[in-house]
Design a protein around this motif. Structure first.
Motif, PDB file in Angstrom:
ATOM      1  N   PRO A   1      12.285  20.179  54.864  1.00 55.26           N
ATOM      2  CA  PRO A   1      12.138  20.619  56.252  1.00 55.26           C
ATOM      3  C   PRO A   1      10.820  21.317  56.556  1.00 55.26           C
ATOM      4  CG  PRO A   1      13.746  21.973  55.087  1.00 55.26           C
ATOM      5  CD  PRO A   1      13.434  20.812  54.207  1.00 55.26           C
ATOM      6  N   TRP A   2      10.171  21.893  55.542  1.00 52.98           N
ATOM      7  CA  TRP A   2       8.897  22.558  55.800  1.00 52.98           C
ATOM      8  C   TRP A   2       7.718  21.627  55.549  1.00 52.98           C
ATOM      9  CZ3 TRP A   2       8.416  26.718  58.605  1.00 52.98           C
ATOM     10  CH2 TRP A   2       9.515  27.549  58.744  1.00 52.98           C
ATOM     11  N   VAL A   3       7.728  20.913  54.435  1.00 51.24           N
ATOM     12  CA  VAL A   3       6.656  19.940  54.176  1.00 51.24           C
ATOM     13  C   VAL A   3       6.608  18.909  55.291  1.00 51.24           C
ATOM     14  CG1 VAL A   3       5.889  18.122  52.603  1.00 51.24           C
ATOM     15  CG2 VAL A   3       6.737  20.284  51.679  1.00 51.24           C
ATOM     16  N   GLY A   4       7.767  18.495  55.766  1.00 51.31           N
ATOM     17  CA  GLY A   4       7.842  17.511  56.841  1.00 51.31           C
ATOM     18  C   GLY A   4       8.059  18.120  58.212  1.00 51.31           C
ATOM     19  N   HIS A   5       7.679  19.379  58.387  1.00 49.04           N
ATOM     20  CA  HIS A   5       7.868  20.048  59.678  1.00 49.04           C
ATOM     21  C   HIS A   5       7.013  19.355  60.746  1.00 49.04           C
ATOM     22  CE1 HIS A   5       8.113  23.168  62.718  1.00 49.04           C
ATOM     23  NE2 HIS A   5       9.024  23.791  61.964  1.00 49.04           N
ATOM     24  N   PRO A   6       7.606  18.789  61.777  1.00 49.30           N
ATOM     25  CA  PRO A   6       6.824  17.981  62.726  1.00 49.30           C
ATOM     26  C   PRO A   6       5.793  18.784  63.504  1.00 49.30           C
ATOM     27  CG  PRO A   6       9.092  18.258  63.472  1.00 49.30           C
ATOM     28  CD  PRO A   6       9.046  18.766  62.075  1.00 49.30           C
ATOM     29  N   ILE A   7       6.123  19.993  63.903  1.00 49.44           N
ATOM     30  CA  ILE A   7       5.178  20.784  64.699  1.00 49.44           C
ATOM     31  C   ILE A   7       3.996  21.231  63.841  1.00 49.44           C
ATOM     32  CG2 ILE A   7       4.872  22.909  66.022  1.00 49.44           C
ATOM     33  CD1 ILE A   7       7.761  22.638  66.948  1.00 49.44           C
ATOM     34  N   LEU A   8       4.290  21.734  62.645  1.00 54.74           N
ATOM     35  CA  LEU A   8       3.214  22.195  61.766  1.00 54.74           C
ATOM     36  C   LEU A   8       2.278  21.057  61.392  1.00 54.74           C
ATOM     37  CD1 LEU A   8       5.115  24.631  59.358  1.00 54.74           C
ATOM     38  CD2 LEU A   8       3.555  25.224  61.226  1.00 54.74           C
ATOM     39  N   ASN A   9       2.804  19.859  61.236  1.00 54.66           N
ATOM     40  CA  ASN A   9       1.956  18.722  60.879  1.00 54.66           C
ATOM     41  C   ASN A   9       1.165  18.202  62.062  1.00 54.66           C
ATOM     42  OD1 ASN A   9       2.155  17.495  57.981  1.00 54.66           O
ATOM     43  ND2 ASN A   9       4.190  18.322  58.400  1.00 54.66           N
ATOM     44  N   ARG A  10       1.801  18.079  63.216  1.00 52.55           N
ATOM     45  CA  ARG A  10       1.109  17.475  64.360  1.00 52.55           C
ATOM     46  C   ARG A  10       0.122  18.436  65.012  1.00 52.55           C
ATOM     47  NH1 ARG A  10       6.828  15.189  66.216  1.00 52.55           N
ATOM     48  NH2 ARG A  10       6.925  13.360  64.871  1.00 52.55           N
TER      49      ARG A  10
END
Length: 300
Positions: A14-23
């Motif tokens: 959930p953190w590595v693939g966190h959509p907001i943090l990545n985008r």
């Protein structure tokens, strides 16, 4: 959140693939850059001395061991592989994808689609020649060149690869990929010759280098993994098509066919794969890996 500071690479986290943090903050790119910076620092503290490995991301060393030492190693391992095969016959698999380990007393089996990976533990009382090779100082020198850390002799096994039939159960390791988001090491000391039909190791020379083009590819591929559109997650081991290499300024993969007693060692942040093979063909090697904690600033 602590998973961001670990080796975790799967975008199902959930953190590595966190959509907001990545985008919004390009989280994946920042993890890649930080890991590379700390690796560069470790390598600077205690550098290796292999120009070919530095230039290409992999090295091929024929006649790695003296002939008499290699003959003793080969005979010892072949005898062990044969004994284990009688005690624990090799299974088959008809399920698609990566399969879990199947442990047995001497080691474990694991399937990549139809391809069987049989790993045998190196017990010095049973395999003294193999145990001695694990301590070869050249392995640590190359390991320092890649990740800034010495080789761990506990991370070496006897490795038998038995290629499966591809039409129903494809081997995902035969897709061009990089293993993880930071530099890591793998090596194979081949105990039998590797011909084209044996599924040789293939590597894209220079693909281990982190430049702005590669960084953009890393983040765009992470974005695609989040959406599960252009490519599956494959536990964070990003895949790339051969035709996309030119857009990154990279050449075609090189297939490493070689005689027995050849060491092949690679930085698996670079793009690589197991080559296509005739079903039933085998490879036998001493296999080692060193996947460090990526955010470690020191060496020893």
């Amino acid at each position: 959140m602590l998973s961001l500071l670990t080796r975790t690479k799967s975008f199902r986290d959930p953190w590595v693939g966190h959509p907001i943090l990545n985008r919004q903050f390009q989280l994946h790119r920042r993890r890649v850059e930080l890991a590379e910076t700390l690796c560069t620092w470790r390598r600077w503290l205690k550098p290796g001395r292999c120009a070919e490995l530095e230039r290409d991301g992999f090295v091929v060393i024929q006649n790695f061991l003296p002939p008499s030492q290699f003959a003793a190693l080969r005979d010892e391992v072949e005898s062990r592989v044969s004994d284990v095969a009688h005690q624990h016959p090799m299974p088959v698999n008809n399920r698609v994808g990566f399969q879990p380990k199947q442990p047995f007393p001497a080691g474990f089996d694991r399937f990549d689609g139809g391809t069987l990976n049989r790993f045998l533990h190196i017990d010095p009382s049973v395999l003294p020649q193999a145990a001695a090779v694990c301590h070869d100082p050249r392995l640590s020198s190359c390991s320092r060149q890649v990740i800034g850390l010495p080789m761990d002799h506990h991370k070496v096994d006897v490795y038998l690869t038995v290629h499966g039939e591809e039409s129903e159960t494809p081997d995902l390791q035969k897709d061009l990929h990089r293993d993880t988001f930071f530099r890591a090491l793998k090596f194979w000391l081949f105990l039998r010759p590797v011909e084209r039909d044996d599924g040789p190791f293939e590597y894209v020379p220079g693909s281990h280098r982190l430049d702005p083009v590669r960084l953009r590819w890393e983040q765009s591929t992470a974005d695609a993994a989040l959406l599960h559109r252009r490519q599956p997650d494959v536990s964070g081991s990003f895949r790339i098509q051969d035709e996309a290499l030119a857009s990154l300024g990279l050449p075609k993969p090189v297939a490493v066919t070689c005689p027995a007693n050849t060491l092949v060692l690679a930085d698996v942040f670079g793009f690589h794969r197991r080559g296509a093979a005739v079903p039933g063909r085998q490879r036998l090697a001493l296999y080692g890996w060193n996947r460090p904690y990526p955010f470690l600033p020191i060496t020893w």
